[in-house]
Design an enzyme around this catalytic site. Structure first.
Site, PDB file in Angstrom:
ATOM      1  N   TRP A 107       0.774  -1.068  -0.023  1.00 42.67           N
ATOM      2  CA  TRP A 107       0.024  -0.029  -0.026  1.00 42.67           C
ATOM      3  C   TRP A 107       0.989   1.357   0.036  1.00 42.67           C
ATOM      4  O   TRP A 107       0.615   2.391  -0.747  1.00 42.67           O
ATOM      5  CB  TRP A 107      -0.903   0.062   1.340  1.00 42.67           C
ATOM      6  CG  TRP A 107      -1.939  -1.071   0.916  1.00 42.67           C
ATOM      7  CD1 TRP A 107      -2.029  -2.083   1.492  1.00 42.67           C
ATOM      8  CD2 TRP A 107      -2.747  -1.169  -0.210  1.00 42.67           C
ATOM      9  NE1 TRP A 107      -3.472  -2.808   1.201  1.00 42.67           N
ATOM     10  CE2 TRP A 107      -3.827  -2.133  -0.110  1.00 42.67           C
ATOM     11  CE3 TRP A 107      -3.222  -0.247  -1.417  1.00 42.67           C
ATOM     12  CZ2 TRP A 107      -4.755  -2.469  -1.055  1.00 42.67           C
ATOM     13  CZ3 TRP A 107      -4.252  -0.365  -2.108  1.00 42.67           C
ATOM     14  CH2 TRP A 107      -5.059  -1.657  -1.890  1.00 42.67           C
ATOM     15  N   ASP A 178      -1.779   6.927   6.076  1.00 42.57           N
ATOM     16  CA  ASP A 178      -2.906   6.050   5.664  1.00 42.57           C
ATOM     17  C   ASP A 178      -3.168   4.956   6.609  1.00 42.57           C
ATOM     18  O   ASP A 178      -2.446   4.093   6.887  1.00 42.57           O
ATOM     19  CB  ASP A 178      -2.354   5.106   4.365  1.00 42.57           C
ATOM     20  CG  ASP A 178      -3.501   4.081   3.739  1.00 42.57           C
ATOM     21  OD1 ASP A 178      -4.348   4.035   4.314  1.00 42.57           O
ATOM     22  OD2 ASP A 178      -3.206   3.559   2.780  1.00 42.57           O
ATOM     23  N   LYS A 202     -12.619  -1.438   6.235  1.00 46.26           N
ATOM     24  CA  LYS A 202     -11.824  -2.457   7.136  1.00 46.26           C
ATOM     25  C   LYS A 202     -12.382  -2.309   8.505  1.00 46.26           C
ATOM     26  O   LYS A 202     -13.236  -3.206   9.132  1.00 46.26           O
ATOM     27  CB  LYS A 202     -10.537  -2.325   7.152  1.00 46.26           C
ATOM     28  CG  LYS A 202      -9.784  -2.918   5.928  1.00 46.26           C
ATOM     29  CD  LYS A 202      -9.470  -2.069   4.927  1.00 46.26           C
ATOM     30  CE  LYS A 202      -8.993  -2.842   3.637  1.00 46.26           C
ATOM     31  NZ  LYS A 202      -8.103  -1.800   2.717  1.00 46.26           N
TER      32      LYS A 202
END
Ligand SMILES: *Cc1c(COP(=O)(O)O)cnc(C)c1O
Length: 367
Positions: A107, A178, A202
């Site tokens: 990511w 993030d 999530k």
């Protein structure tokens, strides 16, 4: 343990995202689906400018502020587009001369690739191997440029299962994070950050929504002409995230999740449960010769636990049998292989117990 006695579990969803939501939230949403609070209407078809939706939107924000102790001088935005959209939005709003990006996995790399389209990015490749285990390089060894606009990092790498045990001490106040896969799983100090963002799917709600927490002075940055209106933090903030029609139903569901977390005891309680769930599974894995996890314990994620079988030819069998017992979506990310159990806020301890019981029985039958 026979197969049949292992199959009585409700399905547990170990997916990395979209991930399971708390059962109580689903039940409440179902109850209110066609008639929200006696209005006879569904939240799905409320006008986003009507008083009913505004009350939902305001409560969701207030609850999130309370949960994360977000100071007054930070704005909370409810955006569409997911976390990947923020990979571009962040540099468009913050990158003037140079930004530092810490790479701790897939990511982080994606955020770097996107930011590099808009400006000068200095990358710290922070993953290292220590005795064959993956870890994060100590920040004392990070080579930082003399000046930079912000330092971006990924608090939890969902795919590699690597998590920062604490917020880096460098560049406090200029951090951009993030937090897609571990937001609301532990107390953090919002004031360390210029921007925090997270895709919802999530720990927050359905996919497509993302939450952005941005310090007010950042909104004063002048943004290049080409930046789309919906990607200008200032414009989004001035319009209370309603410059266009926001993802209203996702916003509502996120609000139900925030309310649920409050009722459970807040973020401190989420942290306690995350610790409990993950240490149960890690200690089972560490005590087995059949399963292993590739990461150094200090940096192991409490949310996403990748593991491999000593005999990888058993992977398909493991996944098939797990699925037939109600243990779903344990397949590892395609770039890593093996298995991955994601244990977000909504995962009950009983789900982890069931997984361990299954893994133990599978090992006995196949080792
Ligand atoms: C899931 C995830 C993303 C991507 O989210 P999208 O909503 O699919 O854009 C980004 N960063 C991290 C850490 C993630 O876990």
């Amino acid at each position: 343990m026979t197969q049949s006695s292992l199959s009585n579990w409700p399905p547990y969803n170990f997916s990395a995202g979209p991930a399971m939501l708390p059962k109580a939230v689903m039940d409440k949403a179902q109850q209110e689906f066609t008639d929200w609070h006696g209005t006879g209407l569904s939240v799905m078809d409320f006008s986003h400018r009507g008083k009913d939706f505004l009350s939902i939107a305001e409560k969701a924000e207030a609850d999130l502020r309370e949960l994360m102790a977000i100071p007054e001088h930070y704005k909370v935005l409810f955006c569409s587009g997911g976390a990947s959209f923020q990979f571009a939005t962040v540099p468009m709003n913050l990158l003037r001369n140079k930004a530092v990006y810490v790479d701790t996995g897939i990511w982080g790399k994606k955020a770097i690739a996107e930011a590099s389209k808009y400006g000068d990015v200095s990358v710290i490749s922070a993953l290292e191997q220590e005795n064959g285990l993956t870890s994060i390089q100590s920040e004392s060894r990070w080579r930082l440029p003399d000046s930079f606009d912000y330092l971006h990092f990924t608090t939890n790498e969902t795919i590699g299962g690597i998590e920062f045990p604490e917020t880096p001490g460098v560049a406090k106040g200029r951090l951009v994070a993030d937090m897609s896969s571990n937001i609301l799983s532990q107390p953090i100090n919002v004031e360390d950050f210029s921007v925090i963002y997270a895709g919802a799917q999530k720990n927050i709600g359905p996919a497509g929504l993302s939450i952005v927490i941005v310090r007010e002075d950042v909104l004063e940055n002048s943004v290049p002409e080409y930046v789309p209106s919906l990607m200008q933090y200032k414009l989004m903030a001035e319009n209370d995230s309603m410059y266009n029609t926001p993802p209203t139903y996702s916003w509502y569901l996120a609000g139900l999740v925030f309310d649920w977390i409050k009722q459970q005891g807040g973020v401190a309680e989420m942290a306690k449960r995350a610790e409990q769930r993950s240490s149960m599974l890690y200690s089972f894995i560490d005590n087995s010769r059949f399963y292993s996890n590739p990461n150094l314990s200090k940096f192991r994620s409490r949310m996403n636990i990748p593991f491999i079988l000593a005999d990888e030819s058993l992977n398909e069998k493991f996944l098939f049998e797990a699925e037939s017992c109600g243990l779903c979506y344990l397949k590892g990310h395609r770039s890593v292989g093996g298995m991955r159990a994601s244990l977000y806020n909504a995962m009950p301890i009983a789900g982890v117990e069931a997984l361990i019981e299954f893994m133990q029985a599978f090992e006995q039958r196949n080792a």
